[in-house]
Scaffold this active site. Structure first.
Site, PDB file in Angstrom:
ATOM      1  N   SER A  25      41.709  46.468  37.527  1.00  0.00           N
ATOM      2  CA  SER A  25      42.037  47.160  38.773  1.00  0.00           C
ATOM      3  C   SER A  25      41.708  48.629  38.568  1.00  0.00           C
ATOM      4  O   SER A  25      41.674  49.104  37.421  1.00  0.00           O
ATOM      5  CB  SER A  25      43.535  47.003  39.053  1.00  0.00           C
ATOM      6  OG  SER A  25      43.947  47.920  40.035  1.00  0.00           O
ATOM      7  N   TYR A  75      52.703  47.545  36.098  1.00  0.00           N
ATOM      8  CA  TYR A  75      51.447  46.934  36.556  1.00  0.00           C
ATOM      9  C   TYR A  75      50.249  47.781  36.115  1.00  0.00           C
ATOM     10  O   TYR A  75      49.268  47.269  35.570  1.00  0.00           O
ATOM     11  CB  TYR A  75      51.467  46.775  38.083  1.00  0.00           C
ATOM     12  CG  TYR A  75      50.182  46.217  38.640  1.00  0.00           C
ATOM     13  CD1 TYR A  75      49.885  44.856  38.524  1.00  0.00           C
ATOM     14  CD2 TYR A  75      49.244  47.047  39.255  1.00  0.00           C
ATOM     15  CE1 TYR A  75      48.699  44.339  39.015  1.00  0.00           C
ATOM     16  CE2 TYR A  75      48.048  46.533  39.752  1.00  0.00           C
ATOM     17  CZ  TYR A  75      47.790  45.189  39.634  1.00  0.00           C
ATOM     18  OH  TYR A  75      46.597  44.671  40.126  1.00  0.00           O
TER      19      TYR A  75
HETATM   20  N1  LIG Z   1      44.145  41.883  45.842  1.00  0.00           N
HETATM   21  C1  LIG Z   1      43.956  43.145  45.456  1.00  0.00           C
HETATM   22  O1  LIG Z   1      43.876  44.059  46.299  1.00  0.00           O
HETATM   23  C2  LIG Z   1      43.838  43.476  43.995  1.00  0.00           C
HETATM   24  C3  LIG Z   1      43.584  44.804  43.617  1.00  0.00           C
HETATM   25  C4  LIG Z   1      43.445  45.112  42.274  1.00  0.00           C
HETATM   26  C5  LIG Z   1      43.536  44.130  41.310  1.00  0.00           C
HETATM   27  N2  LIG Z   1      43.806  42.861  41.677  1.00  0.00           N
HETATM   28  C6  LIG Z   1      43.924  41.838  40.627  1.00  0.00           C
HETATM   29  O2  LIG Z   1      43.182  40.717  40.997  1.00  0.00           O
HETATM   30  C7  LIG Z   1      43.782  39.533  40.450  1.00  0.00           C
HETATM   31  C8  LIG Z   1      43.974  38.505  41.556  1.00  0.00           C
HETATM   32  O3  LIG Z   1      44.798  39.086  42.539  1.00  0.00           O
HETATM   33  P1  LIG Z   1      44.951  38.485  44.011  1.00  0.00           P
HETATM   34  O4  LIG Z   1      45.214  39.627  44.916  1.00  0.00           O
HETATM   35  O5  LIG Z   1      43.862  37.541  44.302  1.00  0.00           O
HETATM   36  O6  LIG Z   1      46.356  37.745  43.823  1.00  0.00           O
HETATM   37  P2  LIG Z   1      46.927  36.375  44.436  1.00  0.00           P
HETATM   38  O7  LIG Z   1      46.272  36.029  45.725  1.00  0.00           O
HETATM   39  O8  LIG Z   1      48.411  36.530  44.383  1.00  0.00           O
HETATM   40  O9  LIG Z   1      46.449  35.325  43.360  1.00  0.00           O
HETATM   41  C9  LIG Z   1      46.979  35.330  42.077  1.00  0.00           C
HETATM   42  C10 LIG Z   1      46.554  34.054  41.396  1.00  0.00           C
HETATM   43  O10 LIG Z   1      47.103  34.054  40.075  1.00  0.00           O
HETATM   44  C11 LIG Z   1      47.813  32.830  39.864  1.00  0.00           C
HETATM   45  N3  LIG Z   1      48.892  33.087  38.938  1.00  0.00           N
HETATM   46  C12 LIG Z   1      49.872  34.022  39.021  1.00  0.00           C
HETATM   47  N4  LIG Z   1      50.703  33.930  37.982  1.00  0.00           N
HETATM   48  C13 LIG Z   1      50.241  32.921  37.202  1.00  0.00           C
HETATM   49  C14 LIG Z   1      50.671  32.331  35.988  1.00  0.00           C
HETATM   50  N5  LIG Z   1      51.780  32.743  35.358  1.00  0.00           N
HETATM   51  N6  LIG Z   1      49.951  31.331  35.467  1.00  0.00           N
HETATM   52  C15 LIG Z   1      48.832  30.882  36.089  1.00  0.00           C
HETATM   53  N7  LIG Z   1      48.379  31.387  37.231  1.00  0.00           N
HETATM   54  C16 LIG Z   1      49.084  32.390  37.793  1.00  0.00           C
HETATM   55  C17 LIG Z   1      48.282  32.411  41.262  1.00  0.00           C
HETATM   56  O11 LIG Z   1      48.441  31.023  41.384  1.00  0.00           O
HETATM   57  P3  LIG Z   1      49.844  30.212  41.232  1.00  0.00           P
HETATM   58  O12 LIG Z   1      50.873  30.981  41.972  1.00  0.00           O
HETATM   59  O13 LIG Z   1      49.523  28.868  41.766  1.00  0.00           O
HETATM   60  O14 LIG Z   1      50.078  30.178  39.754  1.00  0.00           O
HETATM   61  C18 LIG Z   1      47.075  32.816  42.097  1.00  0.00           C
HETATM   62  O15 LIG Z   1      46.085  31.807  42.047  1.00  0.00           O
HETATM   63  C19 LIG Z   1      45.085  39.973  39.777  1.00  0.00           C
HETATM   64  O16 LIG Z   1      44.871  40.114  38.398  1.00  0.00           O
HETATM   65  C20 LIG Z   1      45.353  41.319  40.432  1.00  0.00           C
HETATM   66  O17 LIG Z   1      46.112  42.173  39.607  1.00  0.00           O
HETATM   67  C21 LIG Z   1      43.956  42.499  42.997  1.00  0.00           C
END
Ligand SMILES: NC(=O)c1ccc[n+]([C@@H]2O[C@H](COP(=O)([O-])OP(=O)(O)OC[C@H]3O[C@@H](n4cnc5c(N)ncnc54)[C@H](OP(=O)(O)O)[C@@H]3O)[C@@H](O)[C@H]2O)c1
Length: 181
Positions: A129, A142
């Site tokens: 990120s 975070y």
């Molecule tokens: N969206 C943004 O704006 C943004 C910005 C910067 C960085 N990021 C990074 O991008 C990545 C994805 O984010 P996202 O926004 O797509 O989040 P999201 O929609 O909440 O998806 C998170 C994914 O991680 C899985 N997950 C969470 N905890 C887990 C665990 N303990 N074991 C296995 N799987 C797990 C969830 O599935 P289950 O709940 O089924 O396990 C889900 O598939 C993250 O690392 C986040 O920090 C996102």
């Protein structure tokens, strides 16, 4: 070509799965929610395997590696955050965050990198990120987890470059905001 994507049941991970499927990859999708993974796999079509695993547990990371030994691309993406003043946020949730955002990435990166070195090919994408490049008041834990991923990946990248390796490691750094959590 085969890719393993953690956190592929929603969000960025699911979108990356769709893109890679269009590019012809066989996929292994990892997350905790079995139904969401099944739905995603069904949506994507053939040659999509799912592994239900809570990656906040060290032994589950090792099991995922055992269950999916032969891949070409690892995408560490599963992660989450939390908001609030450091003394007011929940310690147990933060420990889980560190286990998911840091320890799981670390374990999977190491285990698959060893495999990739043995065949001198492979790619790793660690989803970090922009939070990894600055302090994060109200999201200190975070931001710190993402800084770890940035620095770990950069260090490994230098090692690979020096060894003139065919293996590639990259980071993806989307924007983060407190509203996201
Ligand atoms: N969206 C943004 O704006 C943004 C910005 C910067 C960085 N990021 C990074 O991008 C990545 C994805 O984010 P996202 O926004 O797509 O989040 P999201 O929609 O909440 O998806 C998170 C994914 O991680 C899985 N997950 C969470 N905890 C887990 C665990 N303990 N074991 C296995 N799987 C797990 C969830 O599935 P289950 O709940 O089924 O396990 C889900 O598939 C993250 O690392 C986040 O920090 C996102």
């Amino acid at each position: 070509m085969k890719a393993l994507i953690t956190g592929a049941s929603s969000g960025i991970g699911k979108d990356m799965a769709k893109v890679l499927k269009q590019k012809g990859y066989d996929l292994i999708l990892v997350a905790r929610d079995e139904q969401k993974l099944k739905d995603t796999a069904k949506e994507l079509g053939e040659n999509v395997q799912i592994i239900v695993a809570d990656l906040s547990q060290e032994e589950n990371c090792k099991k995922v590696h055992e269950q999916a030994p032969d891949i070409d691309l690892l995408i560490n993406n599963a992660g989450f955050g939390d908001c609030g003043e450091f003394t007011k946020t929940e310690l147990e949730k933060e420990i889980k965050m560190i286990q998911t955002n840091v320890t799981a990435y670390h374990i999977l990166t190491k285990l698959y990198l060893i495999d990739f070195e043995n065949k001198n090919k492979g790619q790793i994408l660690n989803v970090a990120s922009i939070a990894g490049f600055m302090p994060g008041p109200l999201m200190s834990t975070y931001y710190a987890t993402k800084a770890y991923i940035v620095r770990l990946s950069e260090g490994i990248r230098e090692e690979l470059k020096k060894a003139k390796s065919n293996i590639h490691i990259s980071i993806l750094c989307p924007r983060t905001s407190c509203n996201q959590f």
